[in-house]
Design a protein around this motif. Structure first.
Motif, short mmCIF file in Angstrom:
data_model
loop_
_atom_site.label_atom_id
_atom_site.label_comp_id
_atom_site.label_asym_id
_atom_site.label_seq_id
_atom_site.Cartn_x
_atom_site.Cartn_y
_atom_site.Cartn_z
N GLY A 28 4.38 24.29 64.15
CA GLY A 28 3.63 25.51 64.47
C GLY A 28 4.40 26.78 64.15
O GLY A 28 5.05 26.90 63.11
N ALA A 29 4.38 27.71 65.07
CA ALA A 29 4.99 29.03 64.87
C ALA A 29 6.52 29.01 64.89
O ALA A 29 7.14 30.00 64.53
CB ALA A 29 4.48 30.00 65.93
N SER A 30 7.13 27.89 65.27
CA SER A 30 8.60 27.85 65.34
C SER A 30 9.25 27.98 63.96
O SER A 30 10.44 28.30 63.87
CB SER A 30 9.07 26.55 66.01
N VAL A 31 8.50 27.78 62.90
CA VAL A 31 9.04 27.91 61.54
C VAL A 31 9.32 29.37 61.20
O VAL A 31 10.30 29.69 60.52
CB VAL A 31 8.07 27.29 60.50
N GLU A 32 8.48 30.26 61.71
CA GLU A 32 8.59 31.68 61.38
C GLU A 32 9.95 32.24 61.82
O GLU A 32 10.36 32.11 62.96
CB GLU A 32 7.46 32.46 62.07
N GLY A 33 10.66 32.82 60.85
CA GLY A 33 11.96 33.43 61.13
C GLY A 33 13.10 32.44 61.24
O GLY A 33 14.23 32.84 61.53
N SER A 34 12.86 31.17 61.00
CA SER A 34 13.89 30.14 61.20
C SER A 34 14.83 30.00 60.01
O SER A 34 14.52 30.41 58.89
CB SER A 34 13.22 28.78 61.47
N VAL A 35 15.98 29.41 60.30
CA VAL A 35 16.88 28.91 59.27
C VAL A 35 16.57 27.42 59.18
O VAL A 35 16.71 26.69 60.15
CB VAL A 35 18.36 29.16 59.63
N PHE A 36 16.12 26.99 58.02
CA PHE A 36 15.51 25.68 57.83
C PHE A 36 16.31 24.88 56.81
O PHE A 36 16.70 25.42 55.77
CB PHE A 36 14.07 25.88 57.33
N LEU A 37 16.54 23.63 57.09
CA LEU A 37 17.21 22.73 56.15
C LEU A 37 16.22 21.71 55.63
O LEU A 37 15.55 21.03 56.42
CB LEU A 37 18.37 21.99 56.83
N ASP A 38 16.11 21.60 54.32
CA ASP A 38 15.34 20.53 53.67
C ASP A 38 16.37 19.61 53.04
O ASP A 38 16.85 19.85 51.94
CB ASP A 38 14.38 21.13 52.62
N GLY A 39 16.76 18.57 53.77
CA GLY A 39 17.81 17.65 53.35
C GLY A 39 17.25 16.47 52.59
O GLY A 39 16.26 15.89 53.00
N CYS A 40 17.90 16.10 51.49
CA CYS A 40 17.35 15.13 50.53
C CYS A 40 16.00 15.66 50.10
O CYS A 40 14.96 15.03 50.24
CB CYS A 40 17.27 13.73 51.13
N ALA A 41 16.03 16.87 49.56
CA ALA A 41 14.85 17.70 49.35
C ALA A 41 13.90 17.20 48.27
O ALA A 41 12.76 17.66 48.21
CB ALA A 41 15.28 19.13 49.02
N GLY A 42 14.35 16.30 47.42
CA GLY A 42 13.46 15.82 46.37
C GLY A 42 13.01 16.97 45.49
O GLY A 42 13.82 17.63 44.85
N MET A 43 11.73 17.27 45.50
CA MET A 43 11.19 18.35 44.67
C MET A 43 10.99 19.64 45.44
O MET A 43 10.44 20.60 44.93
CB MET A 43 9.89 17.88 44.03
N GLY A 44 11.41 19.66 46.72
CA GLY A 44 11.43 20.89 47.49
C GLY A 44 10.16 21.22 48.25
O GLY A 44 10.04 22.32 48.80
#
Length: 184
Positions: A37-53
């Motif tokens: 939900g809204a927790s993504v907004e303004g976050s520092v986010f890690l996409d690990g083993c990101a594949g195609m992103g």
């Protein structure tokens, strides 16, 4: 693959993965972001083993401040760059072309903390799951999400982490972890 919601909604991403890359399905991606939900907004986010992103680009579309893409495949990193460029994303992202565990160690040394970390290692790499849980157990509070095979059960707790939710969809299972005493 497409961006489901947010600023870049409905944009298509390059959808032919290099050998050995298993992209997260659009349906599972939608489930993840509905939960976040809204927790993504303004976050520092890690996409690990990101594949195609796809996960990290979705996070940027939904307002993440910064996304770290970690992927050791040179071809996959090139596709991430192409996808970012095709959508028009020029800032707020860092691509680390290296092994996930080495990248996590580098982030710790550089005092990088993630509000949300999504990890999708190859299903057969149990060593990566264990090593990632160990690193995040020692990290400051944040939400850790691990995609894994529904046939594999991850531990209910690891160090200072506890599993707060598990979701099965198709052949995949998502395990959500938080630090003991952190917000649920």
């Amino acid at each position: 693959m497409r961006i489901i919601s947010g600023r870049y909604k409905s944009r298509r991403l390059k959808a032919t993965p290099p050998a050995g890359i298993r992209p997260t399905s659009d349906k599972l991606k939608e489930t993840i972001f509905n939960i976040l939900g809204a927790s993504v907004e303004g976050s520092v986010f890690l996409d690990g083993c990101a594949g195609m992103g796809g996960i990290g680009i979705e996070a940027l579309s939904r307002g993440a401040q910064t996304v770290y893409f970690v992927e050791q495949s040179r071809k996959a990193c090139r596709i991430i760059r192409e996808n970012l460029q095709s959508v028009g994303i020029e800032e707020g992202c860092t691509i680390l072309e290296m092994d996930l565990i080495k990248a996590l160690d580098l982030c710790v040394r550089n005092d990088v903390h993630f509000d949300i970390a999504f990890l999708d290692p190859p299903y057969e790499r149990e060593d990566v799951y264990q090593a990632a849980l160990e690193r995040f157990a020692a990290a400051p509070a944040g939400l850790l999400i691990i995609e894994h095979s529904k046939r594999k059960e991850l531990p209910d707790s690891a160090g200072g982490l506890r599993k707060i939710r598990s979701v099965v969809q198709g052949d995949a299972r998502l395990a959500f972890y938080r630090r003991v005493g952190g917000p649920v």
